[in-house]
Design a protein around this motif. Structure first.
Motif, mmCIF file in Angstrom:
data_model
loop_
_atom_site.group_PDB
_atom_site.id
_atom_site.type_symbol
_atom_site.label_atom_id
_atom_site.label_comp_id
_atom_site.label_asym_id
_atom_site.label_seq_id
_atom_site.Cartn_x
_atom_site.Cartn_y
_atom_site.Cartn_z
ATOM 1 N N LEU A 167 50.198 31.800 45.231
ATOM 2 C CA LEU A 167 50.179 30.991 46.440
ATOM 3 C C LEU A 167 50.770 29.600 46.212
ATOM 4 O O LEU A 167 50.649 29.020 45.129
ATOM 5 C CB LEU A 167 48.741 30.827 46.955
ATOM 6 N N ASP A 168 51.394 29.078 47.264
ATOM 7 C CA ASP A 168 51.800 27.678 47.330
ATOM 8 C C ASP A 168 50.805 26.933 48.208
ATOM 9 O O ASP A 168 50.309 27.481 49.203
ATOM 10 C CB ASP A 168 53.200 27.540 47.928
ATOM 11 N N THR A 203 48.029 27.037 52.766
ATOM 12 C CA THR A 203 48.368 27.894 51.631
ATOM 13 C C THR A 203 49.094 29.127 52.141
ATOM 14 O O THR A 203 48.817 29.619 53.233
ATOM 15 C CB THR A 203 47.107 28.331 50.855
ATOM 16 N N ASP A 204 50.032 29.619 51.355
ATOM 17 C CA ASP A 204 50.713 30.858 51.711
ATOM 18 C C ASP A 204 51.359 31.452 50.469
ATOM 19 O O ASP A 204 51.682 30.738 49.521
ATOM 20 C CB ASP A 204 51.764 30.624 52.806
ATOM 21 N N GLY A 205 51.522 32.778 50.479
ATOM 22 C CA GLY A 205 52.157 33.426 49.345
ATOM 23 C C GLY A 205 51.942 34.930 49.347
ATOM 24 O O GLY A 205 51.310 35.499 50.240
ATOM 25 N N TRP A 206 52.474 35.561 48.315
ATOM 26 C CA TRP A 206 52.430 37.016 48.179
ATOM 27 C C TRP A 206 51.180 37.453 47.429
ATOM 28 O O TRP A 206 50.633 36.709 46.614
ATOM 29 C CB TRP A 206 53.665 37.504 47.423
ATOM 30 N N LEU A 246 52.245 18.890 47.099
ATOM 31 C CA LEU A 246 52.567 20.308 46.966
ATOM 32 C C LEU A 246 51.956 20.845 45.676
ATOM 33 O O LEU A 246 51.977 20.169 44.640
ATOM 34 C CB LEU A 246 54.082 20.519 46.953
ATOM 35 N N SER A 247 51.408 22.066 45.737
ATOM 36 C CA SER A 247 50.724 22.637 44.577
ATOM 37 C C SER A 247 50.975 24.140 44.507
ATOM 38 O O SER A 247 51.510 24.744 45.440
ATOM 39 C CB SER A 247 49.216 22.358 44.662
ATOM 40 N N ALA A 293 47.139 30.649 55.244
ATOM 41 C CA ALA A 293 45.884 30.063 55.724
ATOM 42 C C ALA A 293 46.101 28.591 56.033
ATOM 43 O O ALA A 293 46.835 27.896 55.323
ATOM 44 C CB ALA A 293 44.775 30.231 54.689
ATOM 45 N N LYS A 294 45.458 28.124 57.100
ATOM 46 C CA LYS A 294 45.482 26.712 57.479
ATOM 47 C C LYS A 294 44.041 26.235 57.627
ATOM 48 O O LYS A 294 43.284 26.793 58.418
ATOM 49 C CB LYS A 294 46.237 26.504 58.792
ATOM 50 N N THR A 295 43.690 25.232 56.853
ATOM 51 C CA THR A 295 42.364 24.631 56.939
ATOM 52 C C THR A 295 42.520 23.194 57.426
ATOM 53 O O THR A 295 43.188 22.388 56.773
ATOM 54 C CB THR A 295 41.655 24.644 55.577
#
Length: 330
Positions: free
Chosen positions: A223-224, A191-194, A250-251, A159-161
């Motif tokens: 998610l990262d 955010t991105d992840g499995w 980074l989180s 996702a891109k906000t």
């Protein structure tokens, strides 16, 4: 301390390439299967529309920046999207894209805050906000009969906000007074992840023999997050002065998504047409792990490490209602 961000950018670029190849594999898998057993393959393209209530909170920014930043976004975003599902012998693959770009005008806000000299500053703010999401998943039917289905699934999502704002600051509540400052901000939260989940659905009689399926959905994601912010503050009173600060944080998070789905046929369009209504809620709390900034307040021109990351822990809450129409090819 001078920090080289090249390696971190390379890691993110490598991760994005993995996402692309995963989605490509998901999309092309049904084509390879079709060559073996064409009669048992179903392809289901669909269009999506709906509304998302999006909330994002973090802040305030570090005191050393001198640029206050307490983010509390909360707004409704209309969206459009499309996707495709392939099904073969109890195995399903799905990929979709949804965007709110170009569907929402600026958000207007007004308020006040105290500057470092404890004086009240009044402001008018124009905010622009857009959000895009990509999803790709692989599912397997554990239970399938005429009345109920149980499916487990796993996949990758991104996702891109993007949001930004421009303030006009005043000394008094009277907006006809002279503008004393123009802060502005451009922000991107990625955010991105499995994710891993399960879906249960059951056939339900509606009326006059018309049937549909009512489903419950639960998934858990790892998610990262990456927050990039550029803030500029132009002080007009006493002569025009400008200051710019760039931040990269980074989180990581683990969070859940729950949903309820209703799907039924559209007999007036034909037996291959169907519709779906999906209500969904996601809740994520991102813990900041590392961060860096540059600030024209400092004359060294270096990139510095952010030592106090507590202000950059982000909370993202999403409520959405989706309506989709699909067509089955067999």
């Amino acid at each position: 301390m001078k920090i080289n961000l090249f390696m971190k950018k390379q890691q993110l670029r490598f991760k994005n390439n993995n996402i692309i190849w995963f989605i490509v594999g998901i999309l092309f898998l049904p084509m390879f299967v079709k060559a073996e057993e064409e009669s048992e393959l179903w392809l289901n393209p669909y269009g999506i529309t709906g509304m998302t209530h999006y909330q994002l909170e973090y802040g305030p920014g570090e005191e050393i920046s001198g640029i206050k930043d307490n983010v509390k976004l909360s707004d409704n975003l209309p969206f459009l999207g499309a996707g495709i599902t392939g099904i073969y012998r109890g195995v399903s693959v799905d990929a979709s894209f949804v965007t709110s770009s170009g569907l929402l005008g600026d958000i207007e806000q007004s308020g006040e805050y105290s500057d470092p000299n404890l004086k009240n500053i009044f402001y008018d703010r124009d905010i622009h906000l857009k959000r895009r999401t990509w999803n790709a998943s692989l599912g397997y039917e554990l239970l399938s009969n005429n009345s109920e289905n149980l499916v487990i699934f796993a996949g990758y999502k991104q996702a891109k906000t993007n949001y930004g704002w421009v303030d006009h600051e005043y000394k008094t509540r009277n907006r006809n007074s002279a503008v004393i400052g123009i802060p502005s901000k451009d922000n991107e939260f990625n955010t991105d992840g499995w994710f891993l989940g399960i879906n249960y659905s059951r056939e339900v009689d509606i009326f006059w023999g018309h049937k549909g399926r009512l489903g419950l959905n639960f998934s858990y994601a790892w998610l990262d997050g990456e927050l990039e912010t550029r803030r500029t503050h132009k002080e007009i009173e006493g002569g025009l002065r400008s200051r710019t600060r760039y931040e990269n944080v980074l989180s990581k998070t683990r969070g859940r998504t729950i949903g309820i789905n209703w799907a039924a046929g559209l007999p007036f369009l034909g037996e291959d047409w169907s519709y779906s209504i999906f209500l969904e809620h996601s809740d994520y709390g991102f813990e900041a792990k590392s961060g860096y900034f540059t600030d024209t307040f400092f004359s060294d021109g270096y990139t510095h490490e952010i030592l106090d990351l507590n202000s950059y822990d982000a909370k993202e809450t999403i409520y959405s209602i989706n309506f989709s129409v699909s067509y089955f090819f067999d």
